[in-house]
Design a protein around this motif. Sequence first.
Motif, mmCIF file in Angstrom:
data_model
loop_
_atom_site.group_PDB
_atom_site.id
_atom_site.type_symbol
_atom_site.label_atom_id
_atom_site.label_comp_id
_atom_site.label_asym_id
_atom_site.label_seq_id
_atom_site.Cartn_x
_atom_site.Cartn_y
_atom_site.Cartn_z
ATOM 1 N N THR A 46 0.723 -1.206 0.009
ATOM 2 C CA THR A 46 -0.138 -0.111 -0.011
ATOM 3 C C THR A 46 1.098 1.209 0.059
ATOM 4 O OG1 THR A 46 -0.034 -0.003 2.551
ATOM 5 C CG2 THR A 46 -1.779 -1.367 1.248
ATOM 6 N N PRO A 47 0.456 2.406 -0.247
ATOM 7 C CA PRO A 47 1.270 3.389 0.063
ATOM 8 C C PRO A 47 1.738 3.819 1.297
ATOM 9 C CG PRO A 47 -0.925 4.153 -1.500
ATOM 10 C CD PRO A 47 -0.840 2.832 -0.612
ATOM 11 N N THR A 48 0.974 3.342 2.417
ATOM 12 C CA THR A 48 1.579 3.280 3.783
ATOM 13 C C THR A 48 2.684 2.130 3.825
ATOM 14 O OG1 THR A 48 -0.415 4.113 4.698
ATOM 15 C CG2 THR A 48 1.208 2.587 5.979
ATOM 16 N N GLY A 49 2.595 1.057 3.320
ATOM 17 C CA GLY A 49 3.923 -0.096 3.188
ATOM 18 C C GLY A 49 5.130 0.504 2.304
ATOM 19 N N ARG A 50 4.664 1.324 1.246
ATOM 20 C CA ARG A 50 5.997 1.973 0.713
ATOM 21 C C ARG A 50 6.653 2.867 1.471
ATOM 22 N NH1 ARG A 50 2.311 1.212 -3.670
ATOM 23 N NH2 ARG A 50 1.631 3.315 -3.531
ATOM 24 N N ARG A 51 5.817 3.788 2.253
ATOM 25 C CA ARG A 51 6.498 4.822 2.968
ATOM 26 C C ARG A 51 7.058 4.114 4.238
ATOM 27 N NH1 ARG A 51 9.293 9.049 3.357
ATOM 28 N NH2 ARG A 51 9.039 10.672 5.013
ATOM 29 N N GLN A 52 6.480 3.179 4.675
ATOM 30 C CA GLN A 52 7.287 2.515 5.987
ATOM 31 C C GLN A 52 8.602 1.761 5.356
ATOM 32 O OE1 GLN A 52 3.991 -0.355 6.576
ATOM 33 N NE2 GLN A 52 3.362 0.717 8.394
ATOM 34 N N ALA A 53 8.798 1.217 4.058
ATOM 35 C CA ALA A 53 9.917 0.605 3.703
ATOM 36 C C ALA A 53 10.891 1.702 3.220
ATOM 37 C CB ALA A 53 9.429 -0.157 2.422
ATOM 38 N N ALA A 54 10.598 2.805 2.803
ATOM 39 C CA ALA A 54 11.611 3.847 2.651
ATOM 40 C C ALA A 54 12.161 4.462 4.126
ATOM 41 C CB ALA A 54 10.731 4.770 1.724
ATOM 42 N N PRO A 78 6.877 7.438 11.984
ATOM 43 C CA PRO A 78 6.069 8.450 12.602
ATOM 44 C C PRO A 78 4.799 7.660 12.894
ATOM 45 C CG PRO A 78 5.760 8.523 10.357
ATOM 46 C CD PRO A 78 6.979 7.644 10.668
ATOM 47 N N ALA A 79 4.153 8.251 14.185
ATOM 48 C CA ALA A 79 2.876 7.528 14.843
ATOM 49 C C ALA A 79 1.810 6.991 13.643
ATOM 50 C CB ALA A 79 2.307 8.291 15.897
ATOM 51 N N PRO A 80 1.514 7.814 12.822
ATOM 52 C CA PRO A 80 0.577 7.204 11.838
ATOM 53 C C PRO A 80 0.796 5.979 10.936
ATOM 54 C CG PRO A 80 0.880 9.602 11.659
ATOM 55 C CD PRO A 80 1.996 9.102 12.382
ATOM 56 N N LEU A 81 2.029 5.533 10.633
ATOM 57 C CA LEU A 81 2.797 4.492 10.253
ATOM 58 C C LEU A 81 3.147 3.250 11.134
ATOM 59 C CD1 LEU A 81 4.979 6.224 7.592
ATOM 60 C CD2 LEU A 81 2.707 5.838 7.603
ATOM 61 N N ARG A 82 2.698 3.579 12.358
ATOM 62 C CA ARG A 82 2.991 2.220 13.248
ATOM 63 C C ARG A 82 1.835 1.371 13.663
ATOM 64 N NH1 ARG A 82 6.526 5.685 18.043
ATOM 65 N NH2 ARG A 82 8.205 6.181 16.663
ATOM 66 N N ARG A 135 -2.836 -2.811 19.173
ATOM 67 C CA ARG A 135 -2.051 -1.561 19.137
ATOM 68 C C ARG A 135 -2.105 -0.806 20.130
ATOM 69 N NH1 ARG A 135 -4.494 -0.641 12.871
ATOM 70 N NH2 ARG A 135 -4.027 -2.631 12.305
ATOM 71 N N VAL A 136 -0.846 0.012 20.096
ATOM 72 C CA VAL A 136 -0.641 1.013 21.194
ATOM 73 C C VAL A 136 -0.917 2.284 20.934
ATOM 74 C CG1 VAL A 136 0.895 1.798 22.816
ATOM 75 C CG2 VAL A 136 1.126 -0.582 22.308
ATOM 76 N N ALA A 137 -1.801 2.978 21.431
ATOM 77 C CA ALA A 137 -1.909 4.498 21.099
ATOM 78 C C ALA A 137 -0.792 5.381 21.447
ATOM 79 C CB ALA A 137 -3.502 4.916 21.964
ATOM 80 N N GLY A 138 -0.661 6.240 20.428
ATOM 81 C CA GLY A 138 0.375 7.022 20.687
ATOM 82 C C GLY A 138 0.371 8.287 20.009
#
Length: 211
Positions: free
Chosen positions: A26-34, A195-199, A208-211
């Motif tokens: 996903t776009p999130t996954g690509r950002r996480q990998a980068a 960052p928190a939105p990608l965790r 999941r842990v809120a943060g």
Amino acid sequence: MSATHATRYLYLARHGEATPDERGLTPTGRRQAALLGERLRDVPLSAIHHGPLPRAAETAQLIGARLDGVPAHACEPAGDYVPYTPRRDELPTDCADFLLDFVRGFPSGERARGPLLARTAEERFTGCVKGSEDRHELVVTHNFLIGWLVRAALDAPKWRWLGLNQCNAALTVIRYPPPGRPPSVLFSNDMAHLPAPLRWTGWAPELRVAG
């Protein structure tokens, strides 16, 4: 005279968040990998190993694009499989049914070949290295193999790979020193580069842990 041995540092990362059909990220996954690639930029990695499935291969490609000429290799032992099916008498009685139902939900063929792949992964990726230079390697893989290798490093019962969960693009590092000292899990499921939105993707919502 005994051969010289040096330390292996094994970096383990689960792939980034996958699309529902698991054909990529996903776009999130690509950002996480980068971002994971950025974190690893200054690590003297000698190789990137990754599983053959598209979500792991794409994650490895995005990480490698942020590194300086580190070769990447696809290999089946870094793939997604059940590394070990426990017997009922190995398990705590209060959770045996739950764990056995979970494992038996996977195809019998996958459960049959998984232990062989897990042994191959241990032979290929773990233990100290011959020579005088430390080695740093990255394996981009899946939740089950990371749990299996962490369990092995801690000399925990074989069934204990179950319940060792990894978030998408989280990082685990295991240190394998020369003979005479045990392995060390330096950190596990670390998401400091995200960052928190990608965790916490890849975990059930209640974990999941809120943060």
